[in-house]
Design a protein around this motif. Structure first.
Motif, PDB file in Angstrom:
ATOM      1  N   PRO A  91       0.731  -1.421   0.175  1.00  0.00           N
ATOM      2  CA  PRO A  91       0.106  -0.154   0.020  1.00  0.00           C
ATOM      3  C   PRO A  91       0.825   1.208  -0.019  1.00  0.00           C
ATOM      4  O   PRO A  91       0.403   2.230  -0.694  1.00  0.00           O
ATOM      5  N   LEU A  92       1.813   1.319   0.601  1.00  0.00           N
ATOM      6  CA  LEU A  92       2.701   2.264   0.826  1.00  0.00           C
ATOM      7  C   LEU A  92       3.554   2.721  -0.755  1.00  0.00           C
ATOM      8  O   LEU A  92       3.642   3.844  -1.035  1.00  0.00           O
ATOM      9  N   GLY A  93       3.742   1.516  -1.315  1.00  0.00           N
ATOM     10  CA  GLY A  93       4.477   1.906  -2.841  1.00  0.00           C
ATOM     11  C   GLY A  93       3.302   2.382  -3.722  1.00  0.00           C
ATOM     12  O   GLY A  93       3.359   3.213  -4.444  1.00  0.00           O
ATOM     13  N   ILE A  94       1.948   1.971  -3.394  1.00  0.00           N
ATOM     14  CA  ILE A  94       0.914   2.374  -4.275  1.00  0.00           C
ATOM     15  C   ILE A  94       0.690   3.772  -3.932  1.00  0.00           C
ATOM     16  O   ILE A  94       0.510   4.801  -5.080  1.00  0.00           O
ATOM     17  N   LEU A  95       0.727   4.363  -2.839  1.00  0.00           N
ATOM     18  CA  LEU A  95       0.536   5.764  -2.180  1.00  0.00           C
ATOM     19  C   LEU A  95       1.592   6.524  -2.828  1.00  0.00           C
ATOM     20  O   LEU A  95       1.365   7.686  -3.467  1.00  0.00           O
ATOM     21  N   ALA A  96       2.937   6.029  -2.797  1.00  0.00           N
ATOM     22  CA  ALA A  96       3.949   6.639  -3.370  1.00  0.00           C
ATOM     23  C   ALA A  96       3.844   7.022  -4.980  1.00  0.00           C
ATOM     24  O   ALA A  96       4.244   8.122  -5.822  1.00  0.00           O
ATOM     25  N   ALA A  97       3.281   5.996  -5.673  1.00  0.00           N
ATOM     26  CA  ALA A  97       3.293   5.860  -7.140  1.00  0.00           C
ATOM     27  C   ALA A  97       1.749   6.841  -7.454  1.00  0.00           C
ATOM     28  O   ALA A  97       2.207   7.703  -8.791  1.00  0.00           O
ATOM     29  N   LYS A  98       0.884   7.062  -6.500  1.00  0.00           N
ATOM     30  CA  LYS A  98       0.004   7.913  -6.750  1.00  0.00           C
ATOM     31  C   LYS A  98      -0.014   9.610  -6.495  1.00  0.00           C
ATOM     32  O   LYS A  98      -0.363  10.326  -6.801  1.00  0.00           O
ATOM     33  N   SER A  99       1.014   9.679  -5.370  1.00  0.00           N
ATOM     34  CA  SER A  99       1.453  10.973  -5.084  1.00  0.00           C
ATOM     35  C   SER A  99       2.984  11.470  -4.933  1.00  0.00           C
ATOM     36  O   SER A  99       3.643  10.436  -4.420  1.00  0.00           O
ATOM     37  N   LYS A 100       3.262  12.453  -5.624  1.00  0.00           N
ATOM     38  CA  LYS A 100       4.540  12.894  -5.632  1.00  0.00           C
ATOM     39  C   LYS A 100       4.761  13.392  -4.216  1.00  0.00           C
ATOM     40  O   LYS A 100       6.174  13.014  -3.714  1.00  0.00           O
ATOM     41  N   LEU A 101       4.160  13.862  -3.517  1.00  0.00           N
ATOM     42  CA  LEU A 101       4.594  14.456  -2.215  1.00  0.00           C
ATOM     43  C   LEU A 101       5.062  12.939  -1.146  1.00  0.00           C
ATOM     44  O   LEU A 101       6.030  13.085  -0.562  1.00  0.00           O
ATOM     45  N   VAL A 102       3.952  12.064  -1.186  1.00  0.00           N
ATOM     46  CA  VAL A 102       4.348  10.873  -0.709  1.00  0.00           C
ATOM     47  C   VAL A 102       5.626  10.105  -1.039  1.00  0.00           C
ATOM     48  O   VAL A 102       6.387   9.615  -0.216  1.00  0.00           O
ATOM     49  N   ASP A 103       5.887  10.154  -2.074  1.00  0.00           N
ATOM     50  CA  ASP A 103       7.060   9.548  -2.705  1.00  0.00           C
ATOM     51  C   ASP A 103       8.301  10.406  -2.224  1.00  0.00           C
ATOM     52  O   ASP A 103       9.300   9.749  -2.014  1.00  0.00           O
ATOM     53  N   LYS A 104       8.277  11.520  -2.343  1.00  0.00           N
ATOM     54  CA  LYS A 104       9.455  12.433  -1.573  1.00  0.00           C
ATOM     55  C   LYS A 104       9.498  12.339  -0.164  1.00  0.00           C
ATOM     56  O   LYS A 104      10.737  12.102   0.134  1.00  0.00           O
ATOM     57  N   ILE A 105       8.592  11.905   0.540  1.00  0.00           N
ATOM     58  CA  ILE A 105       8.870  11.720   2.022  1.00  0.00           C
ATOM     59  C   ILE A 105       9.239  10.225   1.956  1.00  0.00           C
ATOM     60  O   ILE A 105      10.168  10.191   3.155  1.00  0.00           O
ATOM     61  N   LEU A 106       8.691   9.358   1.656  1.00  0.00           N
ATOM     62  CA  LEU A 106       9.047   7.859   1.755  1.00  0.00           C
ATOM     63  C   LEU A 106      10.596   7.683   1.407  1.00  0.00           C
ATOM     64  O   LEU A 106      11.312   6.759   1.801  1.00  0.00           O
TER      65      LEU A 106
END
Length: 273
Positions: free
Chosen positions: A107-122
């Motif tokens: 789920p974290l990978g899916i969120l990171a793929a959907k959101s650039k902000l989440v990707d930058k944080i992760l």
């Protein structure tokens, strides 16, 4: 010259977490311990030869006769070295730790793929999780959960989660744009787009991430044994501490066989998609 003792700050933070979230950590400990012990009991309930045949059939179905033959001979060798119980304890720890890592990681990978902000944080968090020496994870894990299987599992979860997060993120981002646009043009909702288009196309890469997560979980076996996780790692550690070269070698070979069996089977599932 300015000096920063960030280790002291981290120690204060960890102690604050322990004092204020002790109930939460007790719940986590009970859930993980029940899962690991329950899986151990299930694996050890059947006679070893029955489980060897079952795993061999899975290997044959998924990866072919060559891998099945290696699986049968390898597991039979482990049993003949009287390390079967320890191998099943290790397998239980790996399976539960990898399962928890996947439950949170995908789920974290899916969120990171959907959101650039989440990707930058992760991204920096995953870098930290992957590059921090595995031994360091044992310190807070022991403080929160004491000695035993649970702190070993928690350290394993943290250490093994990054690959599945990264590869899930990458896999979804690599789904061709024209396919996504075509699905949208036919009126697909966000959930339909994700579950019926993106995830099926991304599945081979996600399975590669699952494979890497399982392999990293298994690599923590010996380290986790240092805090009482048991299994094959405990036998390797005993061989080192007591200068029992034969025991250390047999335990190491058992870890290698288990790793190769899990690797070939999970790789085969990925290649079949």
């Amino acid at each position: 010259m300015l000096t920063l003792n960030i280790g002291q700050w981290f120690e204060v933070f960890i102690k604050w977490l322990k004092d204020n979230f002790e109930g939460f950590f007790d719940i986590v400990k009970n859930v993980l311990e029940s899962g690991i012990v329950g899986t151990e009991d299930l694996l050890l309930l059947l006679p070893s030869i029955v489980l060897i045949i079952a795993i061999t059939l899975i290997a044959w179905k998924s990866a072919g006769r060559g891998v099945a033959a290696f699986t049968f001979v390898g597991l039979l060798l482990i049993d003949s070295m009287e390390l079967w119980d320890d191998t099943m304890k290790t397998l239980a720890l790996v399976l539960i730790s990898a399962l928890v890592a996947l439950i949170f990681g995908i789920p974290l990978g899916i969120l990171a793929a959907k959101s650039k902000l989440v990707d930058k944080i992760l991204r920096p968090i995953l870098d930290f999780m992957q590059t921090m020496p595995a031994f360091v994870y044992l310190i807070p894990a022991v403080l929160f959960f004491g000695l035993g299987k649970v702190p070993g599992s928690v350290a394993t979860i943290i250490f093994s989660m990054p690959p599945v997060v990264r590869l899930t993120n990458l896999a979804i981002r690599q789904v061709p744009t024209e396919v996504v646009e075509a699905a949208k043009s036919f009126g697909s909702t966000s959930n339909q787009l994700l579950f019926k288009v993106q995830l099926p196309l991304a599945l081979p890469t996600i399975l590669a991430g699952i494979n890497q997560t399982i392999m990293l979980a298994l690599s923590m076996v010996v380290i986790s044994a240092m805090i009482g996780a048991g299994g094959l790692g405990n036998q390797v550690l005993k061989g080192i501490q007591q200068y029992r070269i034969g025991l250390g070698f047999e335990s190491g070979v058992s870890v290698v066989i288990l790793a190769m069996v899990l690797d070939r089977i999970t790789q085969a599932f990925g290649n079949s998609k």
